[in-house]
Design a protein around this motif. Structure first.
Motif, mmCIF file in Angstrom:
data_model
loop_
_atom_site.group_PDB
_atom_site.id
_atom_site.type_symbol
_atom_site.label_atom_id
_atom_site.label_comp_id
_atom_site.label_asym_id
_atom_site.label_seq_id
_atom_site.Cartn_x
_atom_site.Cartn_y
_atom_site.Cartn_z
ATOM 1 N N ALA A 110 32.692 7.970 63.908
ATOM 2 C CA ALA A 110 34.143 8.009 63.755
ATOM 3 C C ALA A 110 34.652 7.110 62.620
ATOM 4 C CB ALA A 110 34.817 7.609 65.063
ATOM 5 N N LEU A 111 33.795 6.282 62.043
ATOM 6 C CA LEU A 111 34.239 5.389 60.968
ATOM 7 C C LEU A 111 34.580 6.211 59.727
ATOM 8 C CD1 LEU A 111 31.608 2.522 61.406
ATOM 9 C CD2 LEU A 111 34.074 2.375 61.890
ATOM 10 N N PRO A 112 35.735 5.963 59.121
ATOM 11 C CA PRO A 112 36.190 6.785 57.987
ATOM 12 C C PRO A 112 35.227 6.852 56.809
ATOM 13 C CG PRO A 112 37.991 5.450 58.832
ATOM 14 C CD PRO A 112 36.754 4.977 59.536
ATOM 15 N N VAL A 113 34.422 5.820 56.610
ATOM 16 C CA VAL A 113 33.511 5.800 55.473
ATOM 17 C C VAL A 113 32.475 6.913 55.562
ATOM 18 C CG1 VAL A 113 31.838 4.194 56.518
ATOM 19 C CG2 VAL A 113 32.106 4.266 54.021
ATOM 20 N N TYR A 114 32.238 7.418 56.760
ATOM 21 C CA TYR A 114 31.219 8.451 56.951
ATOM 22 C C TYR A 114 31.788 9.850 57.097
ATOM 23 C CZ TYR A 114 28.271 4.380 57.829
ATOM 24 O OH TYR A 114 27.604 3.188 57.707
ATOM 25 N N ALA A 115 33.068 10.019 56.858
ATOM 26 C CA ALA A 115 33.703 11.329 57.040
ATOM 27 C C ALA A 115 33.019 12.413 56.203
ATOM 28 C CB ALA A 115 35.181 11.256 56.694
ATOM 29 N N GLY A 116 32.677 12.091 54.958
ATOM 30 C CA GLY A 116 32.023 13.056 54.089
ATOM 31 C C GLY A 116 30.654 13.449 54.605
ATOM 32 N N ASP B 171 38.739 2.707 48.166
ATOM 33 C CA ASP B 171 37.854 1.953 47.286
ATOM 34 C C ASP B 171 36.860 1.142 48.121
ATOM 35 O OD1 ASP B 171 39.451 -0.039 48.382
ATOM 36 O OD2 ASP B 171 40.496 -0.511 46.517
ATOM 37 N N ASP B 172 35.984 0.383 47.437
ATOM 38 C CA ASP B 172 34.965 -0.394 48.149
ATOM 39 C C ASP B 172 35.572 -1.412 49.103
ATOM 40 O OD1 ASP B 172 32.984 0.993 46.891
ATOM 41 O OD2 ASP B 172 32.426 -0.599 45.488
ATOM 42 N N GLU B 173 36.676 -2.026 48.704
ATOM 43 C CA GLU B 173 37.309 -3.017 49.570
ATOM 44 C C GLU B 173 37.731 -2.395 50.899
ATOM 45 O OE1 GLU B 173 41.088 -6.189 49.553
ATOM 46 O OE2 GLU B 173 40.417 -5.254 47.676
ATOM 47 N N THR B 174 38.094 -1.121 50.868
ATOM 48 C CA THR B 174 38.458 -0.408 52.082
ATOM 49 C C THR B 174 37.232 0.018 52.871
ATOM 50 O OG1 THR B 174 40.516 0.440 51.144
ATOM 51 C CG2 THR B 174 39.598 1.655 53.004
ATOM 52 N N PHE B 175 36.234 0.568 52.196
ATOM 53 C CA PHE B 175 35.151 1.248 52.901
ATOM 54 C C PHE B 175 33.958 0.375 53.282
ATOM 55 C CE2 PHE B 175 37.075 5.093 50.833
ATOM 56 C CZ PHE B 175 37.461 5.692 52.031
ATOM 57 N N VAL B 176 33.635 -0.649 52.488
ATOM 58 C CA VAL B 176 32.449 -1.466 52.784
ATOM 59 C C VAL B 176 32.523 -2.139 54.161
ATOM 60 C CG1 VAL B 176 31.154 -3.529 52.097
ATOM 61 C CG2 VAL B 176 31.726 -1.781 50.398
ATOM 62 N N PRO B 177 33.675 -2.683 54.592
ATOM 63 C CA PRO B 177 33.720 -3.274 55.939
ATOM 64 C C PRO B 177 33.345 -2.306 57.056
ATOM 65 C CG PRO B 177 35.607 -4.015 54.670
ATOM 66 C CD PRO B 177 34.937 -2.949 53.850
ATOM 67 N N TYR B 178 33.614 -1.031 56.871
ATOM 68 C CA TYR B 178 33.206 -0.045 57.882
ATOM 69 C C TYR B 178 31.676 0.029 57.973
ATOM 70 C CZ TYR B 178 38.014 1.828 57.855
ATOM 71 O OH TYR B 178 39.375 1.995 57.959
ATOM 72 N N ILE B 179 30.999 -0.099 56.836
ATOM 73 C CA ILE B 179 29.537 -0.064 56.841
ATOM 74 C C ILE B 179 28.987 -1.296 57.550
ATOM 75 C CG2 ILE B 179 27.462 0.033 55.407
ATOM 76 C CD1 ILE B 179 29.137 1.416 53.256
ATOM 77 N N TYR B 180 29.619 -2.445 57.302
ATOM 78 C CA TYR B 180 29.206 -3.656 58.019
ATOM 79 C C TYR B 180 29.412 -3.496 59.518
ATOM 80 C CZ TYR B 180 28.657 -6.372 53.719
ATOM 81 O OH TYR B 180 28.218 -6.853 52.508
ATOM 82 N N MET B 181 30.504 -2.862 59.902
ATOM 83 C CA MET B 181 30.766 -2.637 61.320
ATOM 84 C C MET B 181 29.679 -1.745 61.920
ATOM 85 S SD MET B 181 32.583 -3.240 63.994
ATOM 86 C CE MET B 181 34.312 -3.704 63.753
ATOM 87 N N ALA B 182 29.271 -0.722 61.188
ATOM 88 C CA ALA B 182 28.224 0.180 61.684
ATOM 89 C C ALA B 182 26.902 -0.552 61.882
ATOM 90 C CB ALA B 182 28.043 1.345 60.720
ATOM 91 N N GLY B 183 26.639 -1.533 61.017
ATOM 92 C CA GLY B 183 25.375 -2.265 61.114
ATOM 93 C C GLY B 183 25.400 -3.417 62.094
ATOM 94 N N TYR B 184 26.511 -4.170 62.095
ATOM 95 C CA TYR B 184 26.562 -5.416 62.858
ATOM 96 C C TYR B 184 27.459 -5.356 64.093
ATOM 97 C CZ TYR B 184 24.922 -7.013 58.259
ATOM 98 O OH TYR B 184 24.236 -7.157 57.085
#
Length: 301
Positions: free
Chosen positions: A114-120, A252-265
């Motif tokens: 459900a994290l927006p960074v993975y929508a694509g 941009d990265d400032e928006t999307f990178v925290p979602y990746i951290y959330m997915a990992g941590y």
């Protein structure tokens, strides 16, 4: 199921592509073709055939895919939309296996998905699954490997050791799966070598599970006498800030990178893979000593 011999790699000049290309060529099992954009200046090993393609043209892609058995896509996030046309071309030209540009977080986990960074990626996966259902000669394999270990340490993504003030997200004790780029390449070779066992499946690979605090302890061990000042990163606050930026249309990265951290941590997001297919795919595990060997030149300069 017939064996796979002729293989196309789309996106061979990014972070992951070269490692997969090296593994494919090194296996000596496949005839490898690299797709490059018409504007690309990238160079590739002479053992691989290179074809310039237009990713926006179904005709160009279909023509270039004639006679191919499998396609591996490592197209970057900004080019994920190109994959739907590549999938259509693969089906039209008789390609039997497609590996999409996944190679990361476990998107079978509902919270991560459900994290927006993975929508694509989710959109591509859904499209791929639907096409496989209606085209019985066509199949897919999705490779999930957690964070990239070597790249993640070298660029400071898994833990940023520059200035000896790393940000530790959450408790720092949340386990997450990691796999080096060469091992992801081996996983791809394993998938293509076992077409029947990997058809229309998600496969998982992990070289070692780590925590940020464990990595910090390794970094301290490798830099005796150095003072470290870790900083706490609030995952929930970061996600809320990203949600707010997204509502403002800031992609941009400032928006999307925290979602990746959330997915990992983040707890409950599936950063630690529950089951792995290392044995099936021929991927060996790493030890903490192996991780220290990767980390050592990063922290010692």
């Amino acid at each position: 199921m017939a064996s796979i011999k002729n293989v196309v790699l789309a996106g061979a000049s990014g972070n992951l592509g070269p490692a997969i290309l090296k593994a494919l060529l090194g296996s000596r099992k496949f005839n490898v073709t690299v797709f490059a954009r018409e504007s690309s200046k990238a160079t590739f090993p002479s053992a691989a055939k290179v074809i310039k393609v237009n990713y926006n043209s179904l005709e160009s892609l279909t023509s270039a895919l004639q006679g191919q058995d499998a396609v591996i896509s490592t197209l970057s996030a900004v080019a994920l939309s190109d994959q739907s046309l590549l999938i259509d071309a693969a089906i039209a030209s008789g390609v039997r296996r497609f590996l999409p540009s996944e190679f990361g977080s476990d998107l079978e986990n509902p919270k991560a998905r459900a994290l927006p960074v993975y929508a694509g990626k989710v959109e591509v996966q859904n499209y791929l699954v639907d096409k496989a259902k209606t085209n019985p000669e066509f199949s897919y394999t999705i490779v999930r490997n957690g964070f990239f270990l070597d790249w993640g340490l070298q660029v400071g993504f898994i833990i940023n050791t520059k200035g000896f003030k790393p940000t530790i997200y959450g408790s720092g004790d949340q386990e997450f799966s990691t796999t080096s780029l060469p091992a992801v390449g081996q996983a791809v070779v394993g998938v293509l070598s076992r077409p029947a066992e990997t058809a229309n499946k998600v496969v998982y690979v992990e070289e070692i599970a780590l925590t940020q605090n464990k990595l910090l302890a390794m970094a301290k061990k490798l830099t005796p006498g150095q003072s470290w000042e870790p900083v706490h990163g609030d995952l929930d606050a970061m996600k809320a800030a990203s949600d707010a930026r997204l509502k403002k249309g800031l992609f941009d990265d400032e928006t999307f990178v925290p979602y990746i951290y959330m997915a990992g941590y983040g707890e409950g997001y599936g950063g630690k893979l529950e089951k792995v297919d290392n044995e099936l795919l021929g991927v060996k595990r790493l030890t903490e000593a192996d991780v220290e060997a990767i980390l050592k030149p990063v922290v010692q300069g």
